[in-house]
Design a protein around this motif. Structure first.
Motif: not given
Length: 306
Positions: A91-117
Motif C-alpha cells: 500500500s506504500k506504492l498505492l499511496l505514492e501513486w495517489l498522492e497528487p489526488l490526495i493533495s487535490a482532495r485535501r485542497g478542495r475539502g479542507g482535510g475533512g471526511s469528504e476528502s477521504r478516498i
C-alpha cells in the motif's frame, strides 16, 4: 489404487489454505521466507490435486500445510514481510501513486471526511498499513480469515452487491489475492465482479486526475512474466474488456503492481468477449497461471438499485 475423483469446487475459500489455531509464537525473517516458499509450493500441489480430483493428494498437502501452522502462520509470515522495517507494504506504492489526488482532495475539502478516498481492501492482513495510517482513506477491510478487529471475515465473491451509490467504492485493493483463487475462470469472475463495487464516472463527477475509480492489483511477478497462459498483453486485453485502463504499473523481482481506472462507457457494447485458456508464452519451465473469461462474463452494469 484407484483415484477418488470429485468435481472441483470454484468457491474462493477453496483457493485458500487450511486454517490452524495460532500459538502467536514469534518468527524470524529467515524462517518467514522459508515458510512462505514452502507454503506456496504445498498450496500449489493442493490446488493441482483438487483440480485433478485427487482427494488423497489434496489431503496430504493440506496436512503438510497444517503442520507448518496453516493460514494463520502463513499470514504471520506475510505480515512480517509487509512490515515497515521490511519495506514490504504494497500500500506504500498505492499511496505514492495517489498522492497528487490526495493533495487535490485535501485542497478542495479542507482535510475533512469528504476528502477521504473510500476503499475496499480485499484480503486485508492489517489495519496499520501505509494507506490506513495516512488518514486519507475510509477503508472497509475483508478477509476469509480475519486477523483481528477492523477486518471483516468475508468472501469477496459472496459479498452482497451494492444496493446504491453510497455502498460503492472509489478504489478496490486486490493485493496478492487473485493468485489464491483456485481456478482460472474464478479469477476472471473476480476481476469482473470488481466493476460492480466501484463508482461510475459521470459528467457531474469532479475530475480525479485520471486515477479514480480504480483497481489496485498486485500479483507475484511469475503470474505475468513466467506463465504459459498469461502475460501483460493478455492481462491488459482482459482488463480492457471490462472497461479498465492501465494508468500505473511497476515490476519488481517478486511482484507486479498495477493501477487500473474504470470507465464502463469505454467497455465494448458488443457481446462480451471470451478469453479461453490459451498459450501465449510457451516454454517448458513456465507455470500454469491463467485468467479465463467464459461466455457469461460481462462488464455491463445496470442502473437499478442506484
Amino acid at each position: 489404487m484407484g483415484v477418488n475423483r470429485k468435481k472441483t469446487t470454484k468457491s474462493l475459500s477453496q483457493g485458500r489454505p487450511p486454517l490452524f489455531k495460532s500459538n502467536n509464537a514469534s518468527i524470524s525473517r529467515k524462517a518467514a521466507r522459508t515458510l512462505i516458499r514452502k507454503h506456496h509450493t504445498l498450496d500449489k500441489q493442493r490446488q493441482q490435486a483438487l483440480k485433478a480430483g485427487d482427494e488423497i493428494a489434496a489431503a496430504a498437502a493440506s496436512s503438510e500445510i497444517e503442520a507448518l501452522g496453516g493460514l494463520d502462520r502463513y499470514q504471520q509470515a506475510s505480515l512480517l514481510g509487509q512490515s515497515k522495517t521490511r519495506g514490504g507494504d504494497s500500500s506504500k506504492l498505492l499511496l505514492e501513486w495517489l498522492e497528487p489526488l490526495i493533495s487535490a482532495r485535501r485542497g478542495r475539502g479542507g482535510g475533512g471526511s469528504e476528502s477521504r478516498i473510500k476503499m475496499l481492501e480485499v484480503g486485508a492482513l492489517s489495519t496499520a498499513n501505509a494507506c490506513s495510517s495516512s488518514g486519507s482513506f475510509d477503508t472497509v477491510r475483508i478477509d476469509l480469515n480475519s486477523q483481528g478487529p477492523g477486518i471483516l471475515k468475508q468472501d469477496f465473491m459472496e459479498r452482497p452487491l451494492p444496493a446504491n451509490t453510497g455502498e460503492r467504492f472509489d478504489i478496490i485493493s486486490l493485493s496478492l489475492v487473485l493468485n489464491f483463487v483456485p481456478d482460472p475462470l474464478g479469477r476472471g469472475e473476480m476481476l469482473r465482479r470488481t466493476t460492480e463495487f466501484l463508482h461510475q464516472l459521470s459528467p457531474a463527477s469532479p475530475p480525479e486526475l485520471g486515477l479514480l475509480p480504480s483497481l489496485f492489483l498486485v500479483l507475484p511477478s511469475s503470474c505475468v512474466l513466467n506463465s504459459r497462459y498469461c502475460d501483460e498483453a493478455r492481462l491488459e486485453e482482459i482488463m480492457t474488456s471490462f472497461g479498465y485502463t492501465k494508468v500505473k504499473s511497476k515490476i519488481s523481482h517478486k511482484l507486479v503492481y498495477y493501477l487500473w481506472t474504470l470507465d464502463l462507457s469505454s467497455a465494448s457494447t458488443a457481446p462480451p468477449r471470451t478469453f479461453p485458456k490459451k498459450e501465449v508464452n510457451p516454454g517448458p519451465k513456465r507455470n500454469n497461471f491463467a485468467i479465463v473469461l467464459g461466455s457469461g462474463s460481462s462488464a455491463s452494469r445496470g442502473d437499478t438499485g442506484e
